[in-house]
Structure formats: structure tokens, C-alpha cells
Design a protein around this motif. Structure first.
Motif, short mmCIF file in Angstrom:
data_model
loop_
_atom_site.label_atom_id
_atom_site.label_comp_id
_atom_site.label_asym_id
_atom_site.label_seq_id
_atom_site.Cartn_x
_atom_site.Cartn_y
_atom_site.Cartn_z
N UNK A 41 0.84 -1.21 0.00
CA UNK A 41 0.00 0.00 0.00
C UNK A 41 0.87 1.26 0.00
N UNK A 42 1.96 1.22 0.77
CA UNK A 42 2.85 2.38 0.93
C UNK A 42 4.31 2.00 0.65
N UNK A 43 4.65 1.71 -0.59
CA UNK A 43 6.05 1.32 -0.88
C UNK A 43 7.05 2.43 -0.57
N UNK A 44 6.59 3.66 -0.62
CA UNK A 44 7.48 4.80 -0.37
C UNK A 44 7.89 4.91 1.10
N UNK A 45 7.22 4.18 1.99
CA UNK A 45 7.54 4.26 3.42
C UNK A 45 8.49 3.15 3.88
N UNK A 46 8.99 2.37 2.95
CA UNK A 46 9.83 1.22 3.27
C UNK A 46 11.07 1.61 4.10
N UNK A 47 11.67 2.74 3.80
CA UNK A 47 12.88 3.17 4.50
C UNK A 47 12.58 4.04 5.72
N UNK A 48 11.32 4.34 5.93
CA UNK A 48 10.94 5.31 6.96
C UNK A 48 10.24 4.66 8.16
N UNK A 49 9.34 3.72 7.87
CA UNK A 49 8.46 3.19 8.90
C UNK A 49 8.40 1.66 8.84
N UNK A 50 8.15 1.07 10.02
CA UNK A 50 8.00 -0.38 10.13
C UNK A 50 6.69 -0.68 10.84
N UNK A 51 5.75 -1.32 10.14
CA UNK A 51 4.50 -1.69 10.81
C UNK A 51 4.78 -2.83 11.80
#
Length: 98
Positions: A41-51
């Protein structure tokens, strides 16, 4: 002799899982799906956030950088809506950044 069930008594797995008795199991499975599909859903958050997990319809997201944490906090409603839209149901109420 035992009575044999006719083919009309046979139910599919999806019919069985749809029963009310399986609500808790379904919710747990959906919460794992949210964590698993987060980067879809949010590939752009891969380096920023970890669910991390979903608990009581709240997605916990670990963010190391305080600047990104503030940015994501501002967009928490949009993130929640996008996830719910992806799954076509209300899986989340909100997100919590940790």
C-alpha cells in the motif's frame, strides 16, 4: 448405521469462516494482513516506517526519525483511510506512531 450427509450439506471453507463464531479469528487474520500488505500500500515508506502490529483496530508503526514521525502523524487519517480502502472494509480506526 450412520446417516450419510448429502452433497448439499457440504460447506466451503469461506462459508464456514464467515460464521459469527469465527469473528475473532477473522479479525486477527485481517490484522496480520495489514502488517503484511503495508509496503504494498505504501512502498514509499519502506525506508521510513516499520508496521509492528494491529491491536484493537489500531496500527502501531515504528518510526525512528522524529521528523518523519511528525510528518506521518499529520497524515494518520489519510493512511488509515487508504488501508481501509485497500481492504474494502474498516479494519483500522487509527494509527499510533511509536
Amino acid at each position: 448405521m450412520a446417516k450419510q450427509k448429502s452433497s448439499t450439506d457440504v460447506k466451503s471453507i469461506s462459508q464456514i469462516i464467515a460464521l459469527e463464531e469465527f469473528n475473532d479469528i477473522r479479525e486477527i487474520a485481517e490484522s496480520y494482513d495489514v502488517v503484511e500488505e503495508f509496503y504494498t500500500i505504501f512502498p514509499e515508506l519502506k525506508k521510513i516506517a516499520v508496521p509492528k502490529k494491529v491491536e484493537d483496530k489500531v496500527l502501531y508503526i515504528k518510526v525512528e526519525n522524529s521528523v518523519w514521525k511528525s510528518e506521518l502523524f499529520l497524515y494518520r487519517k489519510q493512511i488509515t483511510e487508504k488501508i481501509n480502502k485497500f481492504f474494502n472494509k474498516q479494519i483500522l480506526k487509527t494509527i499510533k506512531l511509536i
